[in-house]
Write a protein that holds these residues in place. Structure first.
Motif, mmCIF file in Angstrom:
data_model
loop_
_atom_site.group_PDB
_atom_site.id
_atom_site.type_symbol
_atom_site.label_atom_id
_atom_site.label_comp_id
_atom_site.label_asym_id
_atom_site.label_seq_id
_atom_site.Cartn_x
_atom_site.Cartn_y
_atom_site.Cartn_z
ATOM 1 N N LEU A 240 0.510 -1.374 -0.216
ATOM 2 C CA LEU A 240 0.236 0.176 -0.115
ATOM 3 C C LEU A 240 0.907 1.175 -0.152
ATOM 4 C CD1 LEU A 240 -2.825 1.295 -0.174
ATOM 5 C CD2 LEU A 240 -3.045 1.330 2.892
ATOM 6 N N ALA A 241 1.909 1.085 0.791
ATOM 7 C CA ALA A 241 2.287 2.618 1.059
ATOM 8 C C ALA A 241 3.520 2.818 -0.094
ATOM 9 C CB ALA A 241 3.832 2.030 1.477
ATOM 10 N N ILE A 242 3.723 1.809 -1.199
ATOM 11 C CA ILE A 242 4.804 1.048 -2.396
ATOM 12 C C ILE A 242 3.727 2.262 -3.783
ATOM 13 C CG2 ILE A 242 5.290 0.478 -4.387
ATOM 14 C CD1 ILE A 242 7.051 -1.385 -2.591
ATOM 15 N N ASN A 245 2.631 5.529 -3.089
ATOM 16 C CA ASN A 245 3.948 6.745 -3.375
ATOM 17 C C ASN A 245 4.026 6.792 -4.826
ATOM 18 O OD1 ASN A 245 4.881 6.872 -0.896
ATOM 19 N ND2 ASN A 245 6.321 5.390 -1.125
ATOM 20 N N LYS A 246 3.098 5.430 -5.345
ATOM 21 C CA LYS A 246 3.144 5.950 -6.797
ATOM 22 C C LYS A 246 2.305 6.830 -6.982
ATOM 23 C CE LYS A 246 5.662 1.414 -8.127
ATOM 24 N NZ LYS A 246 4.840 -0.183 -8.597
ATOM 25 N N LYS A 247 0.672 6.396 -6.709
ATOM 26 C CA LYS A 247 0.028 7.547 -6.636
ATOM 27 C C LYS A 247 0.223 8.790 -6.424
ATOM 28 C CE LYS A 247 -3.826 4.188 -6.147
ATOM 29 N NZ LYS A 247 -4.826 4.168 -5.376
ATOM 30 N N ALA A 251 0.507 12.037 -8.330
ATOM 31 C CA ALA A 251 -0.953 13.111 -8.576
ATOM 32 C C ALA A 251 0.230 14.191 -8.714
ATOM 33 C CB ALA A 251 -1.381 12.827 -7.148
ATOM 34 N N ALA A 252 1.473 14.385 -7.586
ATOM 35 C CA ALA A 252 2.451 15.226 -8.464
ATOM 36 C C ALA A 252 2.428 15.587 -9.596
ATOM 37 C CB ALA A 252 3.032 15.289 -7.159
#
Length: 503
Positions: A240-242, A245-247, A251-252
């Motif tokens: 979930l963390a990975i 982070n990808k999301k 998003a960024a």
């Protein structure tokens, strides 16, 4: 197995790699628990065998010593009328057995060698075969083993061969052989048979083994399940963390692209505004000169054309200004030029601008200002907001209708400016669409407009840290309210409150 309050994660766990590993481990736990229970059962049985063998050996030594002593006493002190040692031994065994609890304690018998027995013969073929084998091999060591009776009762049996060690015993036994082969010293004349009932003990040992194996199974299964579940949760958290982070990175990146697109749009609109305003200023200026015939008379038709050009140019300039303001507001580049003004100055100037259009359509515009207040705002943008609302109200109100402007000062010091009309109205579910830029409602498709009035009014109100809300029903008109926060409202102005009406 650990219990979870959430069945969906548990099902996910069982389908995961950790869950499959736990199921395999569960099989190993079952085998381990069965092996542990079996080991405990065998250990208890071994303890029983050892304990009962020692108890049996003690009883045998006691009986043998007693019989040997009685034999010596009978041969030296008693006469032939005294009971023979075998009879004495039989009576002693009967009394021994009578004093025991047959359900739990050992039972003792003395059996003769098959075919040469005097009083008691073996009661089953297994005992007879064991006695014959001992007599033939002349092995006198006691032997113990498990036996199941014809009734199905398990017994722990010890068979201890009895050796003819005294001539008096041999002579006595030979008296009762009735022509059979006589006994000699060293022969095995019979055996002590000691049975220990074991049904109760074995049942209890099985229960203990089952309970211990079950407890061990649940303990190991729960522990392994918890460990693997925690590992599964950790892996899920890492995944979930990975993913997060990808999301977040996506998003960024999307935000960066959106900001770049918004910046490019703002630059484009600013450039287009400049490029369009320059020729529009010329169009407006020259059309006004022609319509006023400043440089000399022109044909009346040309003068009318010049007025139409001037009005169209002003409308286009207004649209360009609205689009540019909307783009600036969306990109956060629109700024307030705050200064002190009064509520009357803002409202009155807007009503004066909208009055000619309202008069042309026979729409009555009324203004009610119970009190005049000082305001700390951007007067131009607040007028633009109110003018957009008044323009929409007049535009969407049928001829002969009514538009009202009212104000109210709340107890918390905030100010509400309301614009109400008797126009076509809006369905409550369509209000969000009406507040979206460039959106046109189906009910308003036949009416001229770009769909920028309400969205721009909302953005300009929020730029003043206020809020704009709409209440409307189809066919019953619309009420739009501008809420200005308390810190935007100053002390009441010195000029008396004024109310104006035009119609």
């Amino acid at each position: 197995m650990p219990v979870s309050s959430n069945p969906v994660p548990q099902a996910s766990f069982l389908r995961s790699k950790s869950g499959r590993a736990w199921l395999l481990l569960l099989g190993l736990v079952v085998l381990t628990s069965v092996a542990a229970g079996g080991a405990l059962y065998r250990s208890n049985v071994k303890w029983f065998e050892t304990n009962k063998a020692e108890e049996t050996a003690t009883a045998l030594r006691l009986v043998e010593a007693m019989v040997a002593n009685y034999t010596d006493v009978r041969s030296t002190l008693l006469n032939d009328e005294a009971p023979v040692p075998a009879a004495f031994r039989a009576h002693a065994i009967d009394r021994f057995n009578a004093a025991r609890d047959s359900d739990h304690q050992l039972q003792m018998d003395w059996l003769g060698t098959p075919g040469r027995e005097i009083a008691t013969a073996p009661r089953d073929e297994a005992t007879a075969a064991a006695l014959r084998q001992a007599a033939e091999s002349r092995q006198s060591e006691p032997r113990s083993g498990w036996l199941t009776t014809p009734a199905g009762t398990p017994l722990f049996r010890t068979l201890a061969p009895s050796v003819a060690s005294q001539q008096a015993c041999v002579d006595c036994h030979n008296l009762y052989l009735d022509g059979r082969e006589p006994w000699r010293l060293g022969d095995i004349m019979g055996a002590f048979v000691i049975d220990v009932p074991a049904a109760g003990f074995l049942a209890e040992a099985r229960r203990e083994a089952i309970v211990a194996g079950t407890l061990l199974f649940f303990a190991l299964a729960s522990l392994s399940g918890i460990i693997l579940l925690l590992q599964h949760r950790r892996q899920e958290a890492e995944t979930l963390a990975i993913t997060s982070n990808k999301k977040a990175e996506a998003a960024a990146e999307a935000r960066h692209l959106a900001e770049a697109a918004s910046s490019a749009k703002s630059r484009f609109l600013a450039l287009m505004s400049h490029e369009l305003r320059t020729p529009l200023n010329a169009i407006l200026g020259f059309s006004e000169i022609i319509s006023r015939q400043t440089m000399g008379p022109v044909a009346p038709r040309y003068a009318d054309y010049a007025q139409d050009i001037h009005r169209s140019g002003q409308h286009l300039l207004t649209l360009i200004s609205d689009i540019l303001d909307l783009a600036k507001a969306e990109s956060g580049h629109l700024r307030l030029a705050e200064k002190d003004t009064t509520l009357f100055e803002v409202v009155d100037s807007c009503v004066r601008l909208i009055a000619p259009r309202a008069n042309q359509r026979g729409i009555q515009v009324t203004v009610a200002l119970p009190d005049d207040f000082g305001l700390r705002v951007d007067p131009t943008k607040l007028r633009q907001t109110l003018l957009n609302l008044l323009s929409n109200a007049v535009k969407y109100t049928p001829e002969g209708g009514r538009v009202d402007v009212e104000t109210e000062l709340h107890e918390n010091g905030s100010l509400a400016i309301r614009v109400s009309d008797t126009g076509i109205g809006i369905k409550p579910e369509d209000i969000p669409q009406a507040l979206a830029p460039f959106e046109r409602l189906k009910s308003a498709e036949q009416i001229e407009g770009t769909g920028l009035g309400l969205p721009l009014a909302k953005m300009l109100t929020e730029l003043h840290e206020g809020a704009l809300d709409i209440a409307s029903l189809p066919g019953r008109g619309t009420r739009v309210t501008i809420h200005l926060p308390a810190h935007r409202v100053l002390a009441p102005a010195r000029a008396p409150a004024r109310a104006a009406a035009t119609g």
